[in-house]
Motif scaffolding. Structure first.
Motif, PDB file in Angstrom:
ATOM      1  N   GLU A  20      -9.619  16.085  -6.585  1.00 34.39           N
ATOM      2  CA  GLU A  20     -10.095  16.254  -5.218  1.00 34.39           C
ATOM      3  C   GLU A  20      -9.327  15.276  -4.325  1.00 34.39           C
ATOM      4  OE1 GLU A  20     -13.767  13.262  -4.632  1.00 34.39           O
ATOM      5  OE2 GLU A  20     -14.280  15.128  -5.648  1.00 34.39           O
ATOM      6  N   PRO A  21      -9.252  15.553  -3.004  1.00 30.24           N
ATOM      7  CA  PRO A  21      -8.347  14.783  -2.127  1.00 30.24           C
ATOM      8  C   PRO A  21      -8.479  13.270  -2.227  1.00 30.24           C
ATOM      9  CG  PRO A  21      -9.217  16.682  -0.958  1.00 30.24           C
ATOM     10  CD  PRO A  21      -9.910  16.654  -2.280  1.00 30.24           C
ATOM     11  N   GLU A  22      -9.706  12.752  -2.221  1.00 28.51           N
ATOM     12  CA  GLU A  22      -9.866  11.292  -2.248  1.00 28.51           C
ATOM     13  C   GLU A  22      -9.339  10.700  -3.549  1.00 28.51           C
ATOM     14  OE1 GLU A  22     -13.362   7.883  -1.736  1.00 28.51           O
ATOM     15  OE2 GLU A  22     -13.875  10.022  -1.702  1.00 28.51           O
ATOM     16  N   LEU A  23      -9.683  11.347  -4.672  1.00 29.54           N
ATOM     17  CA  LEU A  23      -9.201  10.870  -5.966  1.00 29.54           C
ATOM     18  C   LEU A  23      -7.693  11.042  -6.088  1.00 29.54           C
ATOM     19  CD1 LEU A  23     -11.792  12.014  -8.666  1.00 29.54           C
ATOM     20  CD2 LEU A  23     -11.021   9.696  -8.203  1.00 29.54           C
ATOM     21  N   GLU A  24      -7.169  12.165  -5.573  1.00 26.23           N
ATOM     22  CA  GLU A  24      -5.738  12.436  -5.685  1.00 26.23           C
ATOM     23  C   GLU A  24      -4.930  11.375  -4.946  1.00 26.23           C
ATOM     24  OE1 GLU A  24      -2.364  14.341  -7.046  1.00 26.23           O
ATOM     25  OE2 GLU A  24      -4.462  14.700  -7.595  1.00 26.23           O
ATOM     26  N   GLY A  25      -5.395  11.003  -3.753  1.00 26.73           N
ATOM     27  CA  GLY A  25      -4.683   9.961  -3.011  1.00 26.73           C
ATOM     28  C   GLY A  25      -4.664   8.636  -3.753  1.00 26.73           C
ATOM     29  N   LEU A  26      -5.782   8.284  -4.355  1.00 27.64           N
ATOM     30  CA  LEU A  26      -5.847   7.034  -5.106  1.00 27.64           C
ATOM     31  C   LEU A  26      -4.956   7.083  -6.350  1.00 27.64           C
ATOM     32  CD1 LEU A  26      -7.088   4.248  -5.478  1.00 27.64           C
ATOM     33  CD2 LEU A  26      -9.054   5.331  -6.587  1.00 27.64           C
ATOM     34  N   PHE A  27      -4.958   8.236  -7.027  1.00 31.75           N
ATOM     35  CA  PHE A  27      -4.118   8.369  -8.219  1.00 31.75           C
ATOM     36  C   PHE A  27      -2.641   8.270  -7.860  1.00 31.75           C
ATOM     37  CE2 PHE A  27      -1.584  11.189 -10.975  1.00 31.75           C
ATOM     38  CZ  PHE A  27      -1.746  10.532 -12.177  1.00 31.75           C
ATOM     39  N   ARG A  28      -2.223   8.889  -6.767  1.00 26.93           N
ATOM     40  CA  ARG A  28      -0.813   8.842  -6.367  1.00 26.93           C
ATOM     41  C   ARG A  28      -0.385   7.420  -6.022  1.00 26.93           C
ATOM     42  NH1 ARG A  28       0.181  14.248  -2.585  1.00 26.93           N
ATOM     43  NH2 ARG A  28      -0.162  15.782  -4.251  1.00 26.93           N
ATOM     44  N   ARG A  29      -1.269   6.686  -5.358  1.00 27.16           N
ATOM     45  CA  ARG A  29      -0.919   5.301  -5.030  1.00 27.16           C
ATOM     46  C   ARG A  29      -0.726   4.475  -6.304  1.00 27.16           C
ATOM     47  NH1 ARG A  29      -4.701   6.331  -0.910  1.00 27.16           N
ATOM     48  NH2 ARG A  29      -6.417   5.351  -2.067  1.00 27.16           N
ATOM     49  N   ARG A  30      -1.575   4.705  -7.279  1.00 25.38           N
ATOM     50  CA  ARG A  30      -1.434   3.955  -8.533  1.00 25.38           C
ATOM     51  C   ARG A  30      -0.193   4.417  -9.305  1.00 25.38           C
ATOM     52  NH1 ARG A  30      -7.189   2.307 -11.264  1.00 25.38           N
ATOM     53  NH2 ARG A  30      -8.205   1.564  -9.358  1.00 25.38           N
ATOM     54  N   ARG A  31       0.115   5.705  -9.233  1.00 19.80           N
ATOM     55  CA  ARG A  31       1.308   6.195  -9.926  1.00 19.80           C
ATOM     56  C   ARG A  31       2.567   5.623  -9.286  1.00 19.80           C
ATOM     57  NH1 ARG A  31       1.561  12.425 -10.366  1.00 19.80           N
ATOM     58  NH2 ARG A  31       1.991  12.238  -8.141  1.00 19.80           N
ATOM     59  N   ILE A  32       2.575   5.521  -7.969  1.00 14.86           N
ATOM     60  CA  ILE A  32       3.738   4.932  -7.292  1.00 14.86           C
ATOM     61  C   ILE A  32       3.900   3.474  -7.705  1.00 14.86           C
ATOM     62  CG2 ILE A  32       4.614   4.212  -5.043  1.00 14.86           C
ATOM     63  CD1 ILE A  32       3.423   6.810  -3.900  1.00 14.86           C
TER      64      ILE A  32
END
Length: 583
Positions: A20-32
């Motif tokens: 979901e959008p909120e989780l996806e944004g957090l996951f992308r930041r951690r992946r970066i």
């Protein structure tokens, strides 16, 4: 981030590699962040490989080819890899797209080198393409989608280059088979890798949330110990002082005043303990609402009647608006506690002259309002008012509770699928609203009328079955003061063996009687022997539901017992009028 969001996401799954959008944004930041960490060894190893291949080109390729491949490797490709190291540290915002571009640039430079070799008719294998794909899919940490898109572009460029250079079709098919096969394996591997990363990400978030909740719970318990120890000591302090004063020479009027104050302090202490027990049961999930159709107007009138005396003592007018019957889907016991807390809160803290209870329908919801004309609540206080241990600042210290009343109201309302609202402003009163789902009026129930013959109190035999000596003694003393005829027993077996004591008209039984039969079993044996027997079951276990069971004529009361509540229960059971009983 809430626990329910993580649980819902885990249940829905993420095979499409999307949260979901909120989780996806957090996951992308951690992946970066993870890509930035691994970019250093990846870029350094890529530079080392290209320098090594440049040396191999010089050592093994003809001069006409190496004079092209070495500059491409060292002057075209390696600077991009070196730039990754710089941007990784000094320009984090530009890092993700440039990192992906470096992968595409490296792949296309290999296609260019193979194309140069084909143009000069010098054999060069396509193994470098396979090594590049491995970097993109497994070593660089790119997302599966990004790696798949860039790798596909590299593979298509390679096949197009072979066709453009006139490579025989059989050789193109042969080489393409291995490159495309490696490409497919890379896609599957990248999907599995990202899926496991996302699963690990959810697990780590849940662990972080559990840790934060544990720390918050620890802080809450520390605060609870500090607040409870202070506020529970206050009435105990007053009780000790009053008992000490009883030892001195006192007139009858002074003794009566001390006894009244003792009763008030004990009631205050009981209220504090009940609030703590309620909050504990809610936190442990022990409260299970039994939802039914409840007449909200009638319940409001009952609560107003119970608190009328307290309102008059405080100089407050307590009103219930005249309205048609409105039914809500609720647990009548829990809703009564909610309304009781809200009215009591207004009487104690609002400094008001009038409290009004009303309800009205809005769509499929019913809104129950408790409104006062008191000092109101500031916006700053409203933000924290429903939190545990938030106390009214204007309340005298001796009368303060633990600040749990409104927190209990909110949690009980949520348990029944509703929610609370507060409308207030300083010096303009306050209105607490409980919003619940509306319900239809229940069908008319046939009732039997049990006719109870008038019986004088002194003719009513009451058996007190209690294993605690002091409790047994003082309950019997109260019964004697009220005019009843008590008989005391310390165990179920002693009561069942009492042949010469006659049959009781009422039994007051402690549920937990220590060794042997418990109170319920004892009461069942007595009823098997003598037939219908009104009874009051007493317990300190607040998990047992308190209330009246009309079909069995049994009250269940929680310890500590209050004398008015016990007397009211006995009066109802020993009613001197026709009592309607639901079948």
């Amino acid at each position: 981030m809430k626990q329910q969001q993580l649980t819902d996401q885990a249940e829905r799954g993420f095979r499409s590699l999307r949260f979901e959008p909120e989780l996806e944004g957090l996951f992308r930041r951690r992946r970066i962040d993870a890509m930035r960490e691994r970019a250093y060894p990846v870029a350094v190893s890529a530079l080392a490989l290209f320098f090594f291949y440049a040396f191999l080109d010089y050592a093994t390729f003809p001069a006409r080819l190496s004079e092209w491949t070495i500059p491409v490797r060292l002057l075209v490709t390696c600077p991009v890899f070196a730039a990754v190291l710089v941007i990784r540290r000094w320009r984090p915002a530009y890092f993700p797209p440039f990192y992906a571009f470096s992968y595409l640039w490296g792949g296309l430079s290999l296609v260019l080198l193979i194309g140069i070799a084909r143009d000069l008719a010098v054999p060069m294998p396509y193994d470098g393409i396979l090594l590049c794909l491995m970097f993109g899919y497994f070593l660089m940490g790119l997302s599966c989608r990004t790696a798949t898109f860039i790798s596909s572009a590299i593979v298509v460029s390679y096949v197009a280059m072979e066709w453009r250079m006139g490579t025989p079709s059989e050789k193109i098919l042969y080489n393409s088979f291995f490159v495309v096969t490696a490409h497919i394996i890379g896609i599957v591997g990248a999907w599995l890798q990202e899926y496991s990363q996302r699963a690990h990400f959810l697990d780590s978030l849940q662990l972080e949330l559990a840790r934060e909740q544990a720390e918050a719970e620890s802080r809450r318990k520390t605060r609870f110990v500090a607040v409870a120890s202070h506020d529970l000591r206050q009435p105990l302090h007053v009780i000790n002082l009053l008992l000490a004063n009883l030892n001195g020479p006192l007139g009858q009027q002074e003794q009566r005043r001390i006894f009244d104050q003792l009763g008030s302090s004990v009631d205050h202490l009981n209220h504090l303990l009940e609030s703590l027990l309620d909050l504990s049961r809610l936190d442990e999930g022990m409260v299970k609402p039994v939802l039914e159709s409840v007449n909200a107007v009638e319940l409001m009138r009952r609560v107003a009647g119970e608190l009328q005396e307290a309102a008059e003592a405080s100089g407050v007018t307590l009103e219930v608006s005249d309205a048609d019957a409105l039914y809500v889907k609720a647990d009548s016991v829990l809703l009564r506690r909610i309304l009781h807390n809200l009215v009591q809160n207004a009487l104690q803290h609002a400094q008001c002259r009038r409290v009004k209870l009303s309800c009205h329908a809005r769509g499929n919801r019913v809104i129950l309002d408790v409104r006062d004309d008191g000092i109101g609540i500031s916006r700053e206080d409203q933000r924290r008012l429903f939190e545990p241990f938030v106390q009214g600042g204007t309340t005298p210290l001796a009368e303060r509770g633990l600040g749990l009343g409104l927190a209990i109201v909110q949690q009980l309302t949520l348990l029944m699928g509703g929610h609370c609202q507060l409308h207030s402003a300083a010096a303009r009163g306050a209105c607490f609203s409980v919003i619940l789902l509306g319900a239809r009026a229940p069908g008319a129930m046939a009732v039997d009328v049990v006719r109870v013959s008038p019986v004088a109190a002194e003719d009513i035999r009451v058996w007190v079955i209690e294993d605690h000596v002091e409790s047994r003694r003082w309950v019997a003393r109260l019964l004697e003061q009220w005019g009843y005829c008590p008989s005391c027993f310390s165990s179920a077996e002693e009561a069942l063996a009492a042949e010469g004591s006659g049959s009781p008209d009422l039994a007051i039984v402690d549920i937990h009687l220590g060794a042997g039969l418990d109170g319920r079993a004892c009461l069942e044996r007595l009823r098997q022997r003598i037939g219908t027997l009104p009874a009051i079951l007493v317990t300190a276990d607040t998990a047992c539901r308190q209330g009246f069971a009309p079909d069995s004529q049994t009250w269940l009361l929680h310890k500590p017992l209050s004398a008015p509540r016990l007397r009211a229960a006995i009066s109802r059971l020993m009613a001197k009028e026709d009592v309607p009983v639901a079948p």
